[in-house]
Design an enzyme around this catalytic site. Sequence first.
Site, mmCIF file in Angstrom:
data_model
loop_
_atom_site.group_PDB
_atom_site.id
_atom_site.type_symbol
_atom_site.label_atom_id
_atom_site.label_comp_id
_atom_site.label_asym_id
_atom_site.label_seq_id
_atom_site.Cartn_x
_atom_site.Cartn_y
_atom_site.Cartn_z
ATOM 1 N N SER A 1 1.078 -0.941 -0.261
ATOM 2 C CA SER A 1 -0.040 -0.043 -0.014
ATOM 3 C C SER A 1 0.830 0.863 0.252
ATOM 4 O O SER A 1 0.526 2.006 0.049
ATOM 5 C CB SER A 1 -0.548 -0.062 0.592
ATOM 6 O OG SER A 1 -0.132 0.316 2.148
ATOM 7 N N LYS B 1 0.693 3.889 6.532
ATOM 8 C CA LYS B 1 -0.027 5.661 5.756
ATOM 9 C C LYS B 1 0.791 6.618 6.477
ATOM 10 O O LYS B 1 1.797 6.985 6.592
ATOM 11 C CB LYS B 1 -1.386 5.555 6.860
ATOM 12 C CG LYS B 1 -2.263 4.156 6.233
ATOM 13 C CD LYS B 1 -2.185 3.364 4.371
ATOM 14 C CE LYS B 1 -2.933 2.191 4.902
ATOM 15 N NZ LYS B 1 -2.672 1.118 3.627
#
Length: 198
Positions: free
Chosen positions: A55, A93
């Site tokens: 990700s 993230k």
Amino acid sequence: MEETVQTREKTKISQGSSPFVRSALEWAETIVVAVVLVAVVFTFLGRVITVDGVSMEPTYHNGDRVLITNLAGSPQQGDIVIVINALEEPIIKRVVATEGQTVDFDPQLGEVVVDGQAIAGSVFGIEDGITYVPELPGQVLEFPQTVPEGCVFVLGDNRGNSTDSRFQSVGMVDRRNILGKVVFNLYPFSKLGLVKNL
């Protein structure tokens, strides 16, 4: 008198010990101290985290190792953080917006819009022109969204393959669920060094 006798006995024992035994005890003491120091550092000052998944590509790849700390201040826009999400799995993230900021997306231009200002994907090390909000009714948030007090909005750099604040399963991230900021790249060694803020 009693103290003198005990001191003499200890001296005899010490003198009677072989150099090997004394050396082994010194090494054992050094190792114990080192282990305690490492435990203290990684418990209170920082942790080594192994990136799991894709990700955050191309910034981080599966298996990369980073050092995080919660002593680097409040997460700011552009910081990379480790979050415990609703599934209690640590995820890596990037902070795109902080409390009070309004987040929107322009899928045609492939841009994130924060407080009316477009943030091109290239700012975060990704390609522009990506559709940012997947067409998954009931699974993604509706935009624009204003980040609540005490929260941040996070995205993965690999927008096309990242479960992040766009999705209801993650949503706005409470700062209390942030384990820490990524401050140092450990592995691969080609990336070894401090993480530069955007």
